[in-house]
Scaffold this motif. Structure first.
Motif, PDB file in Angstrom:
ATOM      1  N   GLN A   9       2.261   4.732  -0.402  1.00  0.00           N
ATOM      2  CA  GLN A   9       2.046   5.189  -1.782  1.00  0.00           C
ATOM      3  C   GLN A   9       0.556   5.362  -2.021  1.00  0.00           C
ATOM      4  N   ASP A  10       0.190   5.849  -3.200  1.00  0.00           N
ATOM      5  CA  ASP A  10      -1.218   6.165  -3.462  1.00  0.00           C
ATOM      6  C   ASP A  10      -2.042   4.920  -3.788  1.00  0.00           C
ATOM      7  N   ILE A  11      -3.337   5.094  -3.651  1.00  0.00           N
ATOM      8  CA  ILE A  11      -4.295   4.130  -4.210  1.00  0.00           C
ATOM      9  C   ILE A  11      -4.817   4.740  -5.500  1.00  0.00           C
ATOM     10  N   SER A  12      -4.385   4.187  -6.629  1.00  0.00           N
ATOM     11  CA  SER A  12      -5.039   4.505  -7.898  1.00  0.00           C
ATOM     12  C   SER A  12      -6.076   3.411  -8.080  1.00  0.00           C
ATOM     13  N   CYS A  13      -7.355   3.774  -7.960  1.00  0.00           N
ATOM     14  CA  CYS A  13      -8.403   2.744  -7.877  1.00  0.00           C
ATOM     15  C   CYS A  13      -8.354   1.816  -9.086  1.00  0.00           C
ATOM     16  N   CYS A  17      -1.270   0.059 -10.611  1.00  0.00           N
ATOM     17  CA  CYS A  17       0.008   0.629 -10.174  1.00  0.00           C
ATOM     18  C   CYS A  17      -0.064   0.862  -8.669  1.00  0.00           C
ATOM     19  N   SER A  18       1.013   1.373  -8.139  1.00  0.00           N
ATOM     20  CA  SER A  18       1.144   1.735  -6.723  1.00  0.00           C
ATOM     21  C   SER A  18       0.536   0.697  -5.765  1.00  0.00           C
ATOM     22  N   LEU A  19      -0.354   1.101  -4.854  1.00  0.00           N
ATOM     23  CA  LEU A  19      -0.777   0.162  -3.800  1.00  0.00           C
ATOM     24  C   LEU A  19      -1.521  -1.062  -4.308  1.00  0.00           C
ATOM     25  N   ASN A  43      -7.910   6.905 -10.932  1.00  0.00           N
ATOM     26  CA  ASN A  43      -7.054   6.144 -11.851  1.00  0.00           C
ATOM     27  C   ASN A  43      -5.708   6.854 -11.872  1.00  0.00           C
ATOM     28  N   HIS A  44      -4.659   6.205 -12.389  1.00  0.00           N
ATOM     29  CA  HIS A  44      -3.359   6.897 -12.420  1.00  0.00           C
ATOM     30  C   HIS A  44      -3.360   7.997 -13.481  1.00  0.00           C
ATOM     31  N   THR A  45      -2.240   8.754 -13.535  1.00  0.00           N
ATOM     32  CA  THR A  45      -2.235   9.997 -14.313  1.00  0.00           C
ATOM     33  C   THR A  45      -1.553   9.837 -15.674  1.00  0.00           C
ATOM     34  N   TYR A  46      -1.273   8.600 -16.070  1.00  0.00           N
ATOM     35  CA  TYR A  46      -0.454   8.370 -17.257  1.00  0.00           C
ATOM     36  C   TYR A  46      -1.300   7.734 -18.369  1.00  0.00           C
ATOM     37  N   GLY A  47      -1.711   8.554 -19.330  1.00  0.00           N
ATOM     38  CA  GLY A  47      -2.469   8.007 -20.459  1.00  0.00           C
ATOM     39  C   GLY A  47      -3.966   8.221 -20.337  1.00  0.00           C
ATOM     40  N   GLY A  80       6.629   4.973  -2.256  1.00  0.00           N
ATOM     41  CA  GLY A  80       6.438   5.122  -3.705  1.00  0.00           C
ATOM     42  C   GLY A  80       5.850   6.489  -4.013  1.00  0.00           C
ATOM     43  N   TYR A  81       4.810   6.513  -4.821  1.00  0.00           N
ATOM     44  CA  TYR A  81       4.191   7.773  -5.295  1.00  0.00           C
ATOM     45  C   TYR A  81       3.568   8.530  -4.120  1.00  0.00           C
ATOM     46  N   LEU A  82       3.994   9.776  -3.941  1.00  0.00           N
ATOM     47  CA  LEU A  82       3.508  10.578  -2.811  1.00  0.00           C
ATOM     48  C   LEU A  82       2.465  11.596  -3.274  1.00  0.00           C
ATOM     49  N   PRO A 109      11.823   6.943  -5.682  1.00  0.00           N
ATOM     50  CA  PRO A 109      11.469   8.371  -5.826  1.00  0.00           C
ATOM     51  C   PRO A 109      10.560   8.600  -7.029  1.00  0.00           C
ATOM     52  N   VAL A 110       9.361   8.026  -6.968  1.00  0.00           N
ATOM     53  CA  VAL A 110       8.436   8.044  -8.112  1.00  0.00           C
ATOM     54  C   VAL A 110       8.065   9.485  -8.463  1.00  0.00           C
ATOM     55  N   MET A 111       8.449   9.939  -9.610  1.00  0.00           N
ATOM     56  CA  MET A 111       8.107  11.302 -10.044  1.00  0.00           C
ATOM     57  C   MET A 111       8.334  11.535 -11.529  1.00  0.00           C
ATOM     58  N   PHE A 213       5.359  -0.184 -20.669  1.00  0.00           N
ATOM     59  CA  PHE A 213       4.076  -0.315 -19.975  1.00  0.00           C
ATOM     60  C   PHE A 213       4.105   0.501 -18.691  1.00  0.00           C
ATOM     61  N   HIS A 214       2.985   1.072 -18.349  1.00  0.00           N
ATOM     62  CA  HIS A 214       2.873   1.815 -17.102  1.00  0.00           C
ATOM     63  C   HIS A 214       2.834   0.838 -15.917  1.00  0.00           C
ATOM     64  N   GLY A 215       3.352   1.283 -14.771  1.00  0.00           N
ATOM     65  CA  GLY A 215       3.240   0.483 -13.544  1.00  0.00           C
ATOM     66  C   GLY A 215       4.341  -0.536 -13.359  1.00  0.00           C
TER      67      GLY A 215
END
Ligand code: PXL
Length: 276
Positions: A9-13, A17-19, A43-47, A80-82, A109-111, A213-215
Motif C-alpha cells: 500500500q502507499d506511504i502517505s507521509c 493511514c495506509s503504511l 499526505n492522503h487525499t481525503y480532506g 491496500g491503496y494502490l 479494495p481501497v478505492m 474518521f479517515h484511515g
C-alpha cells in the motif's frame, strides 16, 4: 517458523493511514512485517487540498526480481491503496511467486467510501480491482466498495440482512473465497461487519460512534490481518479489529484539531497484549 507478512500500500507521509498504520499495527502483534510501497504521497487525499504523488509501479517487478534472488517469501500478502491499475498485475505475480505453502492473499479494495470513489480512481480501476478480488482468499471491502464491485446500488446508513447478503453473493460470484464486509449497520446504534467464512455468514457489531474518521478502514484491515495471522477465526479477527477501531476513535473524538485520522497509537497496547 514465525509468520512473515507482506503489505502492499502507499506511504502517505502525513495523515495516519495506509503504511504508516499497517506497519506499526501488524508489528505490534509480534509479526514480522515487510512492505512494498505503491506510491509516496505528501499526505492522503481525503480532506487535504492537494498532495504530491510519486508512483512506484515500476519498482514492484524490480523489487520482486531481487526478492526472487534472495528467496524471500511470505505467509500472508495484504494489499491496500494502490498507485495504479497496473500494480494489480504485479501483485498477482508476486502472490504466485513469493507465497509459502498455505499462504493467503487478503485484499482490501481501497478505492471508495460514503457512496463515492476516492479522488484519482475511476470505473476502469474498479474493473481491474474485480480481477484482484477474484483471486483473494479474503476480500475486505466497505459497503461502498462492495457496491462498486458488484453493481448493487449504494444505500447510506441502516440496511437489511437481505441487502448485505446481496452484496456478499455478488462478491462470492466474483470469486472471493472469504469476505469481511465492513460498515454494516442493521440497527440505528450499531455498526459492524458481516463475515462470509466460506460456509456461512456471521454478523458482529459494536456500538456506533456517529462520527466518521479517515484511515479507520486501514486500521481495521491491519488489525484484522494481525489477528487472523495469529490464528483467530475470521469472524473473531474481524471483531477484534472492530474493537481496535472503536478504541482509537474514542481516543480521538474529543480533539477537534485531529481531523485527518485516528490516534491508533493509543490502541497499540491492546494489540501488544495479545503477543504469544
Ligand atoms: O485510507 C485510504 C487511503 C490510503 N491512502 C491514500 C488515501 C486514502 C483515502 O483517501 O488518499 C493516499
Amino acid at each position: 517458523m514465525d509468520k512473515r507478512i507482506l503489505t502492499v500500500q502507499d506511504i502517505s507521509c502525513v495523515g495516519q493511514c495506509s503504511l504508516t498504520v499497517a506497519l506499526p499495527v501488524i508489528s505490534a502483534f509480534g509479526l514480522e512485517t515487510a512492505v512494498l510501497p505503491t506510491a509516496v504521497l505528501s499526505n492522503h487525499t481525503y480532506g487535504y487540498t492537494g498532495w504530491t504523488f510519486c508512483d512506484l509501479t515500476e519498482q514492484m517487478p524490480a523489487i520482486n526480481e531481487r526478492w526472487a534472488k534472495e528467496c524471500v517469501d511470505f505467509d500472508l500478502l495484504y494489499t491496500g491503496y494502490l498507485g495504479s491499475a497496473k500494480q494489480i498485475e504485479y501483485i498477482k505475480t508476486i502472490s504466485r511467486e513469493r507465497m509459502r505453502a498455505g499462504a493467503e492473499l487478503v485484499v482490501d479494495p481501497v478505492m471508495a467510501d460514503n457512496g463515492k470513489l476516492y479522488t484519482g480512481f475511476d470505473l476502469s480501476f474498479v474493473e481491474e480491482m474485480k480481477g484482484l478480488v477474484s483471486v483473494a482468499d479474503v476480500a475486505l471491502p466497505n459497503i461502498t466498495e462492495a457496491c462498486f464491485l458488484t453493481g448493487v446500488e449504494y444505500v447510506d446508513g441502516c440496511t437489511s440482512k437481505e441487502y448485505v447478503e446481496r452484496l456478499i453473493d455478488g462478491l462470492k460470484a466474483l470469486g472471493a473465497k472469504k469476505i469481511v464486509l465492513t460498515g454494516v449497520s442493521l440497527e440505528a446504534d450499531k455498526l459492524g461487519v458481516a463475515v462470509w467464512d466460506g460456509s456461512r455468514i456471521e454478523y458482529r457489531f459494536e456500538q456506533l460512534i456517529d462520527k466518521k474518521f479517515h484511515g479507520t478502514g486501514d486500521l481495521f484491515a491491519s488489525a484484522f490481518v494481525g489477528a487472523y495471522a495469529l490464528g483467530d477465526g475470521i469472524a473473531d479477527a474481524a471483531h477484534f479489529a472492530a474493537k481496535v477501531v472503536v478504541s482509537a476513535i474514542k481516543r480521538t473524538i474529543g480533539d477537534d484539531s485531529h481531523w485527518y485520522g485516528v490516534k491508533f497509537e493509543k490502541a497499540l497496547p491492546m494489540i501488544t497484549a495479545r503477543q504469544k
